[in-house]
Scaffold this motif. Structure first.
Motif, mmCIF file in Angstrom:
data_model
loop_
_atom_site.group_PDB
_atom_site.id
_atom_site.type_symbol
_atom_site.label_atom_id
_atom_site.label_comp_id
_atom_site.label_asym_id
_atom_site.label_seq_id
_atom_site.Cartn_x
_atom_site.Cartn_y
_atom_site.Cartn_z
ATOM 1 N N ALA A 1 6.833 1.329 -1.988
ATOM 2 C CA ALA A 1 5.723 1.651 -2.889
ATOM 3 C C ALA A 1 4.450 0.923 -2.462
ATOM 4 C CB ALA A 1 6.088 1.283 -4.324
ATOM 5 N N ILE A 2 4.606 -0.334 -2.069
ATOM 6 C CA ILE A 2 3.443 -1.110 -1.620
ATOM 7 C C ILE A 2 2.827 -0.457 -0.387
ATOM 8 C CG2 ILE A 2 2.730 -3.304 -0.574
ATOM 9 C CD1 ILE A 2 4.785 -4.659 -2.506
ATOM 10 N N MET A 3 3.664 -0.098 0.584
ATOM 11 C CA MET A 3 3.153 0.517 1.807
ATOM 12 C C MET A 3 2.479 1.862 1.510
ATOM 13 S SD MET A 3 3.537 -1.723 4.067
ATOM 14 C CE MET A 3 3.048 -0.801 5.503
ATOM 15 N N THR A 4 3.044 2.618 0.594
ATOM 16 C CA THR A 4 2.435 3.889 0.208
ATOM 17 C C THR A 4 1.068 3.649 -0.424
ATOM 18 O OG1 THR A 4 4.587 4.907 -0.114
ATOM 19 C CG2 THR A 4 2.717 5.961 -1.211
ATOM 20 N N ASN A 5 1.002 2.698 -1.329
ATOM 21 C CA ASN A 5 -0.263 2.390 -1.995
ATOM 22 C C ASN A 5 -1.301 1.852 -1.021
ATOM 23 O OD1 ASN A 5 0.356 3.198 -4.644
ATOM 24 N ND2 ASN A 5 1.438 1.282 -5.029
ATOM 25 N N LEU A 6 -0.891 1.052 -0.068
ATOM 26 C CA LEU A 6 -1.835 0.522 0.910
ATOM 27 C C LEU A 6 -2.503 1.637 1.699
ATOM 28 C CD1 LEU A 6 -0.067 -2.632 2.381
ATOM 29 C CD2 LEU A 6 -2.126 -2.561 0.977
ATOM 30 N N GLY A 7 -1.759 2.704 1.949
ATOM 31 C CA GLY A 7 -2.301 3.828 2.706
ATOM 32 C C GLY A 7 -3.445 4.535 2.004
ATOM 33 N N THR A 8 -3.592 4.318 0.702
ATOM 34 C CA THR A 8 -4.653 4.987 -0.063
ATOM 35 C C THR A 8 -5.895 4.123 -0.234
ATOM 36 O OG1 THR A 8 -3.854 4.200 -2.214
ATOM 37 C CG2 THR A 8 -2.903 6.262 -1.367
ATOM 38 N N LEU A 9 -5.845 2.868 0.235
ATOM 39 C CA LEU A 9 -6.949 1.935 0.023
ATOM 40 C C LEU A 9 -7.932 1.923 1.191
ATOM 41 C CD1 LEU A 9 -4.940 -1.129 -1.345
ATOM 42 C CD2 LEU A 9 -6.115 0.636 -2.664
ATOM 43 N N SER A 10 -9.149 1.490 0.897
ATOM 44 C CA SER A 10 -10.145 1.303 1.958
ATOM 45 C C SER A 10 -9.796 0.025 2.732
ATOM 46 C CB SER A 10 -11.542 1.163 1.351
ATOM 47 O OG SER A 10 -11.656 -0.084 0.673
ATOM 48 N N GLU A 11 -10.399 -0.153 3.890
ATOM 49 C CA GLU A 11 -10.152 -1.361 4.684
ATOM 50 C C GLU A 11 -10.540 -2.614 3.903
ATOM 51 O OE1 GLU A 11 -8.571 -1.586 7.691
ATOM 52 O OE2 GLU A 11 -8.232 0.559 7.494
ATOM 53 N N ASN A 12 -11.666 -2.573 3.173
ATOM 54 C CA ASN A 12 -12.094 -3.737 2.385
ATOM 55 C C ASN A 12 -11.100 -4.052 1.272
ATOM 56 O OD1 ASN A 12 -14.380 -4.206 3.918
ATOM 57 N ND2 ASN A 12 -15.692 -2.972 2.613
ATOM 58 N N GLN A 13 -10.557 -3.024 0.647
ATOM 59 C CA GLN A 13 -9.556 -3.249 -0.396
ATOM 60 C C GLN A 13 -8.287 -3.858 0.199
ATOM 61 O OE1 GLN A 13 -9.594 0.849 -1.765
ATOM 62 N NE2 GLN A 13 -10.393 0.218 -3.765
ATOM 63 N N LYS A 14 -7.924 -3.436 1.398
ATOM 64 C CA LYS A 14 -6.757 -4.003 2.062
ATOM 65 C C LYS A 14 -6.970 -5.481 2.373
ATOM 66 C CE LYS A 14 -5.375 0.386 4.105
ATOM 67 N NZ LYS A 14 -5.270 1.163 5.341
ATOM 68 N N VAL A 15 -8.177 -5.832 2.793
ATOM 69 C CA VAL A 15 -8.490 -7.241 3.053
ATOM 70 C C VAL A 15 -8.331 -8.047 1.773
ATOM 71 C CG1 VAL A 15 -10.335 -8.856 3.658
ATOM 72 C CG2 VAL A 15 -9.976 -6.810 5.034
ATOM 73 N N TYR A 16 -8.831 -7.525 0.660
ATOM 74 C CA TYR A 16 -8.719 -8.208 -0.631
ATOM 75 C C TYR A 16 -7.250 -8.385 -1.024
ATOM 76 C CZ TYR A 16 -9.165 -9.215 -5.595
ATOM 77 O OH TYR A 16 -9.044 -9.792 -6.820
ATOM 78 N N ILE A 17 -6.452 -7.344 -0.870
ATOM 79 C CA ILE A 17 -5.023 -7.419 -1.181
ATOM 80 C C ILE A 17 -4.356 -8.467 -0.298
ATOM 81 C CG2 ILE A 17 -2.821 -6.167 -1.065
ATOM 82 C CD1 ILE A 17 -4.543 -5.361 -3.455
#
Length: 121
Positions: A87-103
């Motif tokens: 689920a985490i990997m699926t959700n990460l695929g929907t985020l922007s690069e900046n959101q991924k950095v924040y996560i």
């Protein structure tokens, strides 16, 4: 024929480096390139060889296709069999690069401070 966006590629490399908590010096050593050259790549100022991109991809633990197209290769990230990781990997695929950095920064804080999902009674 699609052109390679050097600025986008450089930004992606920089974000991946930051997500891995690496300095330019550390990544350049892992990829066996000069630190100044890595800076130029991250700023979109140079077009490097496929060998250089291969070295960078390996140093960042991603596939070449991820650097160029943005799709994570599951084999480079390891197979995730548990539902939470999937689920985490699926959700990460929907985020922007900046959101991924924040996560990623949030995850690093959780690991650093030993924060648990379990609450104290």
């Amino acid at each position: 024929m699609m052109e390679l966006d050097l600025n986008k590629l450089g930004k992606k490399i920089k974000i991946m480096r930051i997500m891995l908590d690496l300095t330019q010096r550390e990544l350049s050593e892992k990829a066996d390139i000069a630190e100044k050259y890595l800076s130029q790549i991250e700023n979109g100022n140079v077009n490097c060889s496929i060998t250089m991109m291969y070295n960078l991809a390996n140093a960042l633990n991603v596939s070449l296709d991820y650097l160029f197209e943005g799709q994570l290769n599951c084999t480079s990230m390891g197979e995730y069999s548990d539902p939470v990781s999937q689920a985490i990997m699926t959700n990460l695929g929907t985020l922007s690069e900046n959101q991924k950095v924040y996560i990623n920064e949030t995850i690093n804080l959780i690991k650093k401070h030993g924060i648990s999902a379990e609450t104290e009674n």
